[in-house]
Design a protein around this motif. Structure first.
Motif, PDB file in Angstrom:
ATOM      1  N   PHE A   1       0.814  -1.222   0.000  1.00  0.00           N
ATOM      2  CA  PHE A   1       0.000   0.000   0.000  1.00  0.00           C
ATOM      3  C   PHE A   1       0.843   1.266   0.000  1.00  0.00           C
TER       4      PHE A   1
ATOM      5  N   SER B   1       1.772   3.163  -2.411  1.00  0.00           N
ATOM      6  CA  SER B   1       1.294   4.229  -3.299  1.00  0.00           C
ATOM      7  C   SER B   1       0.199   5.062  -2.632  1.00  0.00           C
ATOM      8  N   LEU B   2      -0.543   4.490  -1.702  1.00  0.00           N
ATOM      9  CA  LEU B   2      -1.586   5.230  -0.992  1.00  0.00           C
ATOM     10  C   LEU B   2      -1.016   6.149   0.072  1.00  0.00           C
TER      11      LEU B   2
END
Length: 65
Positions: free
Chosen positions: A56, A58-59
């Motif tokens: 995760f 990229s979040l």
């Protein structure tokens, strides 16, 4: 190894004898156990954090404005 063999192999002096007491061995074992437990605990916490970051990541990135 006798003197003649040491001369033939060109060994100048004997290896020193090291004496270790049982209390020293016990202390070394305790230190190694403690260090191993700390390392295992740190890895147990770090591996899931790395997996979450990789999956995760990229979040979580901040965007500059």
């Amino acid at each position: 190894m006798n003197r003649q063999e040491r001369r033939r192999l060109e060994i100048k002096k004997k290896d020193p004898m090291v004496y270790i007491k049982q209390s020293d061995i016990d202390r070394i074992k305790e230190e190694a156990t403690g260090k191993g437990c700390k390392m295992a605990f740190n890895l147990m916490l770090a591996v899931p954090a790395m997996v979450i970051h990789d999956k995760f990541g990229s979040l979580m990135k901040w965007q500059k404005s």
